[in-house]
Design a protein around this motif. Sequence first.
Motif, PDB file in Angstrom:
ATOM      1  N   GLY A 217      48.524  22.355  29.323  1.00  0.00           N
ATOM      2  CA  GLY A 217      48.375  23.473  28.458  1.00  0.00           C
ATOM      3  C   GLY A 217      46.872  23.439  28.247  1.00  0.00           C
ATOM      4  N   GLY A 218      46.381  22.202  27.874  1.00  0.00           N
ATOM      5  CA  GLY A 218      44.865  21.806  27.745  1.00  0.00           C
ATOM      6  C   GLY A 218      43.918  22.192  28.856  1.00  0.00           C
ATOM      7  N   TYR A 219      44.487  21.769  30.119  1.00  0.00           N
ATOM      8  CA  TYR A 219      43.763  22.151  31.247  1.00  0.00           C
ATOM      9  C   TYR A 219      43.444  23.417  31.479  1.00  0.00           C
ATOM     10  CZ  TYR A 219      42.451  21.754  36.184  1.00  0.00           C
ATOM     11  OH  TYR A 219      41.791  21.585  37.489  1.00  0.00           O
ATOM     12  N   THR A 220      44.759  24.350  31.564  1.00  0.00           N
ATOM     13  CA  THR A 220      44.493  25.697  31.766  1.00  0.00           C
ATOM     14  C   THR A 220      43.763  26.434  30.588  1.00  0.00           C
ATOM     15  OG1 THR A 220      46.999  25.184  31.378  1.00  0.00           O
ATOM     16  CG2 THR A 220      46.498  27.244  32.841  1.00  0.00           C
TER      17      THR A 220
ATOM     18  N   SER B 132      39.115  17.712  25.451  1.00  0.00           N
ATOM     19  CA  SER B 132      39.316  16.672  24.747  1.00  0.00           C
ATOM     20  C   SER B 132      39.653  17.331  23.351  1.00  0.00           C
ATOM     21  CB  SER B 132      38.526  15.251  24.745  1.00  0.00           C
ATOM     22  OG  SER B 132      37.093  15.978  24.802  1.00  0.00           O
ATOM     23  N   CYS B 133      39.014  18.038  22.702  1.00  0.00           N
ATOM     24  CA  CYS B 133      39.251  18.681  21.492  1.00  0.00           C
ATOM     25  C   CYS B 133      40.717  19.418  21.604  1.00  0.00           C
ATOM     26  CB  CYS B 133      38.314  19.776  21.158  1.00  0.00           C
ATOM     27  SG  CYS B 133      36.690  18.911  20.912  1.00  0.00           S
ATOM     28  N   VAL B 134      40.943  19.953  22.568  1.00  0.00           N
ATOM     29  CA  VAL B 134      42.346  20.540  22.708  1.00  0.00           C
ATOM     30  C   VAL B 134      43.508  19.557  22.859  1.00  0.00           C
ATOM     31  CG1 VAL B 134      43.771  22.009  23.955  1.00  0.00           C
ATOM     32  CG2 VAL B 134      41.454  22.568  23.777  1.00  0.00           C
ATOM     33  N   PHE B 135      42.992  18.538  23.489  1.00  0.00           N
ATOM     34  CA  PHE B 135      44.077  17.442  23.562  1.00  0.00           C
ATOM     35  C   PHE B 135      44.403  16.872  22.171  1.00  0.00           C
ATOM     36  CE2 PHE B 135      45.998  13.665  25.284  1.00  0.00           C
ATOM     37  CZ  PHE B 135      46.101  13.607  26.596  1.00  0.00           C
ATOM     38  N   ILE B 136      43.262  16.798  21.417  1.00  0.00           N
ATOM     39  CA  ILE B 136      43.481  15.934  20.294  1.00  0.00           C
ATOM     40  C   ILE B 136      44.054  16.838  19.321  1.00  0.00           C
ATOM     41  CG2 ILE B 136      42.245  15.179  18.137  1.00  0.00           C
ATOM     42  CD1 ILE B 136      40.512  13.630  20.072  1.00  0.00           C
TER      43      ILE B 136
ATOM     44  N   LEU C 243      49.316  32.081  23.992  1.00  0.00           N
ATOM     45  CA  LEU C 243      48.643  33.204  23.381  1.00  0.00           C
ATOM     46  C   LEU C 243      47.026  33.260  23.659  1.00  0.00           C
ATOM     47  CD1 LEU C 243      50.209  34.529  20.084  1.00  0.00           C
ATOM     48  CD2 LEU C 243      50.523  35.258  22.426  1.00  0.00           C
ATOM     49  N   THR C 244      46.415  32.236  23.307  1.00  0.00           N
ATOM     50  CA  THR C 244      45.059  32.175  23.327  1.00  0.00           C
ATOM     51  C   THR C 244      44.450  31.981  24.996  1.00  0.00           C
ATOM     52  OG1 THR C 244      45.078  29.661  23.242  1.00  0.00           O
ATOM     53  CG2 THR C 244      44.341  31.091  21.328  1.00  0.00           C
ATOM     54  N   THR C 245      45.378  31.460  25.896  1.00  0.00           N
ATOM     55  CA  THR C 245      45.099  31.273  27.190  1.00  0.00           C
ATOM     56  C   THR C 245      45.208  32.710  27.881  1.00  0.00           C
ATOM     57  OG1 THR C 245      45.887  29.348  27.108  1.00  0.00           O
ATOM     58  CG2 THR C 245      45.388  29.955  29.154  1.00  0.00           C
ATOM     59  N   ALA C 246      46.344  33.385  27.386  1.00  0.00           N
ATOM     60  CA  ALA C 246      46.698  34.678  28.085  1.00  0.00           C
ATOM     61  C   ALA C 246      45.682  35.739  27.536  1.00  0.00           C
ATOM     62  CB  ALA C 246      48.078  35.171  27.656  1.00  0.00           C
ATOM     63  N   GLY C 247      45.396  35.768  26.410  1.00  0.00           N
ATOM     64  CA  GLY C 247      44.412  36.645  25.792  1.00  0.00           C
ATOM     65  C   GLY C 247      42.926  36.284  26.385  1.00  0.00           C
TER      66      GLY C 247
END
Lengths: 114, 112, 535
Positions: free
Chosen positions: A41-44, A77-81, A98-102
């Motif tokens: 998820g973080g990667y995408t 790394s922020c998303v990861f944490i 949602l955020t990724t799709a948006g």
Amino acid sequence: MHAQSVKNSQTVSITSKLSHIYQAHSYRIAVFSRFLAAILGGYTFTAVFTSLLSITLPLKKSDAVLLSVSLTILIYSCVFIWVFAVKSLIRIWITILLTTAGLALLLSVLKGWL
Amino acid sequence: MMHELLQFSLCLLAFNCFALAKFNHYREVFKTRPNEKQSKQFLLAAWISILLSLVLSVAQHSGYGALLFCGYIAVSLLILMIFYSFKASWVKVMSMLNISVIILSGLFLSVF
Amino acid sequence: MKENFFRSMTWMHTWVGLLVCWLLYLIFYAGTLSFFRDEITLWNQPALHHVQTTETRIAQQKSQIIAGFDYLQNTAADSPRWGIYLPSQREPQLNYAYEKPRPEGQRFGGWQDHFIDPQTEQTIEQPRATKGGNFFYRLHFDLHYLDVRTARWIVCFASLFMLVALISGVVIHKRIFKDMFSFRANKGSRSWLDGHNVSSVLALPFHLMITYTGLITLIFMLFPYPAMTAYEDGVRGLFNDVLPTNVRSKSSPESAPLTDIEGVLDHVYTNWPNADLTQISIRDPNKASATITVRASTGTQLRDQTPTLLFNGVDGSLIAKSAAQLSNTEVFYDSMTALHTGRLANPLLRWLYFLCGIAGCVMIASGCIMWAKRIRKRMKKQQTASFGVKLVEALNLATLMGLPLATCAFFIANRLIPINTVERADKEILAFFLTWLAVALFALFKRTKAQWRQLAWLNAVACIAVVLINALTTDGNIISYFQNGQWALFSFDLLCIVFAGLFVVQAKKIPTQIQINTQMQGSRRSAKTKLQEQS
């Protein structure tokens, strides 16, 4: 009638088995899901976000790309944490998806891919 | 080389002051309790010293100096860790030596 | 919620760190050695030990290049690539190299070196085949036996985990500065925790910097998407835009005479007066598509892309030059790579880098050990250790003690394998991995304190053996290096001795079973006497 009830009982037994497995390993599944959210998820999210950044930053084309590339690791790394800091797994997945799709939608509108 | 020596010893002094501003470390070295004022003075001295060290290294080598500064931090922490953990009684001597190195290298640089 | 946040961070710190700690140890270890890449390569090539830097190094460069062109034109006129590697502070020898004929179906035939002593201008005998420091450099991100792309992805993810572990580590240690200089020795797991903290805090800026910039060096493999969005042809398009000297024309089979190199050099020196050139590479010499690339040293600037001039090899005209002024973003990006590789470092900074690298190794190692110890403690009640604990302990022993031993084996193999052996360089590497495998097998059988002690002794002996075997098989030794001022070689041998000493200390510090028993008896007895006194 009879056949249907057999079928029903089969599905019931399968779902109950599944829920049994889930209960037995719920901790492991939750941990696995969290890692999955963090890594994939973080990667995408980072990929889409920085791609959007690279075409929206008000800089020279090469500079915008280099800057967004330099920031990828920070964002990742922020998303990861964040994934590990938030308690509810469902909230994590919903937010990420949602955020990724948006962002992906916005990106494809801007690039005219749609 | 004298420049680097001055920058490093300032950094060492700074972290030494940071350590002495802490209750436990002060007690180990001086065998008495520090009062509030002393702790504040040590902290002030530490900040002045560490900023001076940073400014000097950046002024001399710019980006490269900032890198060197990170290295100075590592070495000074290593030295202090060894002294405070194993030879707390030598800290006074070490600090004297440190200050005299600063004065000497500072004098050397201002004269030549 | 706040308490929860810290707890979840602690949990993450442990698990994220543990999943990859052995791999991270390997990466940090190999990376730390890579800071001395050139020096290790020099040590591995005794034929080059006596080459010394000349005082007129930069002034000599022009005549060296012209002589190099003559030499290469006479010996390898139809080679696809030539390279002239000029002496530098760290690599004092001059090298005229050309690519050997390519075997059927391969894209690269390997370099044929021709080393020259810049002082006497005499040819040096061909040094023994070795990968030297380059082995550790490649191991650092290619992991040797794996496919390069897979290995780099693995390394990237390990580094990402490292970065996350570092950040969460800072978050959970709220009181990190309270007793920052305390290291409580001989206190069991308390000491390991202190060691972990001290080695992390010691070089925290370095750890963060090296992990972040390390990821940046591989960023276009990890995240090609921004470049793919902005440019039609992706990453290649970006590079062509940013690095004008990167353009590569198609090779043509048509032959054409090579331009006069003196004309090219005049052009170079009007562009860069007093330049410290590092290498000249010629693609397709004596062909219509010939190009000449001239690179200069970046000195101690925080810059990784070397200043480059690209010339047409037939008419000698300038095709492209690297930008003299970089934009702010380019500086930001480029300086990160420069920070990671540390090529800019002078000896002082290089040693500081090395020290910080060791602190990183200690940090990872102490983390691994601490965790294994904790699980052991929790396990005590059940008596039998689970497979997981055994695996963790075996991996700890195999990685932490095996890598130094394997490194020693690599250096000893370099001195002992006969010089004319076929594929000699690969045999040295085989020695490295076989030793490591042996330690791993050893660790599979038993992993108690006794094994740690035995391996520590073995490591100490191996470190000393490196120095001794070097003294016996070459014409120099640590004393003669000191007398002749060969500081790179002297430091190498000295470091081996220092590490041998550290391993001896380690072996002495690990308590034997008898000592543990007496300690326990002692503590029991004192407890008993206390009880008696009380009663």
